[in-house]
Enzyme design. Structure first.
Site, PDB file in Angstrom:
ATOM      1  N   VAL A 148       4.476   3.656   9.423  1.00 12.55           N
ATOM      2  CA  VAL A 148       3.952   4.763  10.238  1.00 12.55           C
ATOM      3  C   VAL A 148       2.441   4.560  10.353  1.00 12.55           C
ATOM      4  O   VAL A 148       1.737   4.475   9.336  1.00 12.55           O
ATOM      5  CB  VAL A 148       4.274   6.136   9.602  1.00 12.55           C
ATOM      6  CG1 VAL A 148       3.658   7.256  10.440  1.00 12.55           C
ATOM      7  CG2 VAL A 148       5.788   6.337   9.484  1.00 12.55           C
ATOM      8  N   HIS A 200      -2.112   7.145   5.513  1.00 16.40           N
ATOM      9  CA  HIS A 200      -1.510   8.028   4.511  1.00 16.40           C
ATOM     10  C   HIS A 200      -1.462   7.309   3.166  1.00 16.40           C
ATOM     11  O   HIS A 200      -1.415   6.075   3.106  1.00 16.40           O
ATOM     12  CB  HIS A 200      -0.098   8.463   4.927  1.00 16.40           C
ATOM     13  CG  HIS A 200       0.821   7.327   5.230  1.00 16.40           C
ATOM     14  ND1 HIS A 200       0.804   6.665   6.428  1.00 16.40           N
ATOM     15  CD2 HIS A 200       1.784   6.732   4.486  1.00 16.40           C
ATOM     16  CE1 HIS A 200       1.715   5.708   6.421  1.00 16.40           C
ATOM     17  NE2 HIS A 200       2.320   5.709   5.247  1.00 16.40           N
ATOM     18  N   HIS A 254       0.752   7.344  -0.468  1.00 18.03           N
ATOM     19  CA  HIS A 254       1.960   7.771  -1.171  1.00 18.03           C
ATOM     20  C   HIS A 254       1.575   8.205  -2.585  1.00 18.03           C
ATOM     21  O   HIS A 254       0.793   7.517  -3.260  1.00 18.03           O
ATOM     22  CB  HIS A 254       2.947   6.613  -1.303  1.00 18.03           C
ATOM     23  CG  HIS A 254       3.445   6.068   0.008  1.00 18.03           C
ATOM     24  ND1 HIS A 254       4.700   6.321   0.493  1.00 18.03           N
ATOM     25  CD2 HIS A 254       2.850   5.269   0.936  1.00 18.03           C
ATOM     26  CE1 HIS A 254       4.875   5.699   1.648  1.00 18.03           C
ATOM     27  NE2 HIS A 254       3.766   5.051   1.934  1.00 18.03           N
TER      28      HIS A 254
HETATM   29  P1  AMP Z   1       4.495   3.440   5.204  1.00 16.32           P
HETATM   30  O1  AMP Z   1       3.966   3.606   6.624  1.00 16.32           O
HETATM   31  O2  AMP Z   1       5.314   2.206   5.088  1.00 16.32           O
HETATM   32  O3  AMP Z   1       3.437   3.537   4.165  1.00 16.32           O
HETATM   33  O4  AMP Z   1       5.491   4.623   4.898  1.00 16.32           O
HETATM   34  C1  AMP Z   1       5.813   5.673   5.736  1.00 16.32           C
HETATM   35  C2  AMP Z   1       6.569   6.686   4.933  1.00 16.32           C
HETATM   36  O5  AMP Z   1       6.803   7.807   5.776  1.00 16.32           O
HETATM   37  C3  AMP Z   1       7.928   6.240   4.392  1.00 16.32           C
HETATM   38  O6  AMP Z   1       7.930   6.411   2.987  1.00 16.32           O
HETATM   39  C4  AMP Z   1       8.924   7.167   5.088  1.00 16.32           C
HETATM   40  O7  AMP Z   1       9.977   7.529   4.244  1.00 16.32           O
HETATM   41  C5  AMP Z   1       8.050   8.352   5.440  1.00 16.32           C
HETATM   42  N1  AMP Z   1       8.444   9.143   6.593  1.00 16.32           N
HETATM   43  C6  AMP Z   1       8.884   8.697   7.790  1.00 16.32           C
HETATM   44  N2  AMP Z   1       9.102   9.741   8.625  1.00 16.32           N
HETATM   45  C7  AMP Z   1       8.784  10.858   7.932  1.00 16.32           C
HETATM   46  C8  AMP Z   1       8.791  12.261   8.252  1.00 16.32           C
HETATM   47  N3  AMP Z   1       9.194  12.723   9.436  1.00 16.32           N
HETATM   48  N4  AMP Z   1       8.391  13.131   7.291  1.00 16.32           N
HETATM   49  C9  AMP Z   1       8.008  12.680   6.074  1.00 16.32           C
HETATM   50  N5  AMP Z   1       7.977  11.390   5.725  1.00 16.32           N
HETATM   51  C10 AMP Z   1       8.357  10.491   6.636  1.00 16.32           C
END
Ligand code: AMP
Length: 145
Positions: A103, A107, A109
């Site tokens: 995404v 952000h 985690h």
């Molecule tokens: P990354 O971009 O790989 O660091 O991780 C994106 C994170 O967003 C993943 O852990 C997904 O599980 C999480 N994710 C994707 N869509 C949503 C959403 N609608 N609400 C909350 N978390 C989300």
């Protein structure tokens, strides 16, 4: 040679959450930052801390935004560890597809960790909304304590 980075695209899912276009299990909000539960948690209490300012990831972020965000990451890490009676907390942050990012709005985690318990796969299984709501309530209570 490194590749030029794509521009920020405000159609990403976290920009939609920030605009209130799609729901989230929110645990924290201030003028600059929100935090909500990850819908595909890698462990109980997995949440995401998201600056409101648009940037694709850490590589194009304003350092002042990073400073404010990491202070909130710390607050949420302390709260999530207490809320889930965890033994530790993992913080991770991915940049670009090659770095594991899926995404494209910055952000962090925050994942409570338990001795001997491995992480679930990244972006693995969608969690029940009721479980996410319960987790969000626990984190909010810990923040307020
Ligand atoms: P990354 O971009 O790989 O660091 O991780 C994106 C994170 O967003 C993943 O852990 C997904 O599980 C999480 N994710 C994707 N869509 C949503 C959403 N609608 N609400 C909350 N978390 C989300």
């Amino acid at each position: 040679m490194d590749q030029p980075m794509a521009a920020y695209d405000d159609s990403n899912i976290f920009a939609k959450i920030l605009r209130g276009e799609i729901p989230s299990h929110r645990v924290y909000e201030d003028d600059d930052t929100i935090a909500f539960m990850d819908v595909m948690p890698q462990g109980p209490g997995h949440l995401l801390v998201v600056p409101k300012a648009p940037s694709r990831n850490l590589l194009d972020a304003d350092p002042l935004v990073l400073g404010k965000t990491i202070a909130i990451v710390q607050r949420l890490a302390v709260a999530a560890k207490a809320a889930f009676a965890a033994d530790g907390v993992s913080i991770f942050q991915f940049n670009e597809p090659a770095g594991g990012q899926t995404v494209f709005h910055l952000h962090f985690h925050v994942v409570p960790r338990f001795d001997g318990v491995p992480l679930q796969p990244h972006s693995g299984k969608m969690e029940d909304s009721a479980v996410l709501a319960e987790g969000a309530a626990k984190v909010k209570a810990a923040l307020a304590a």
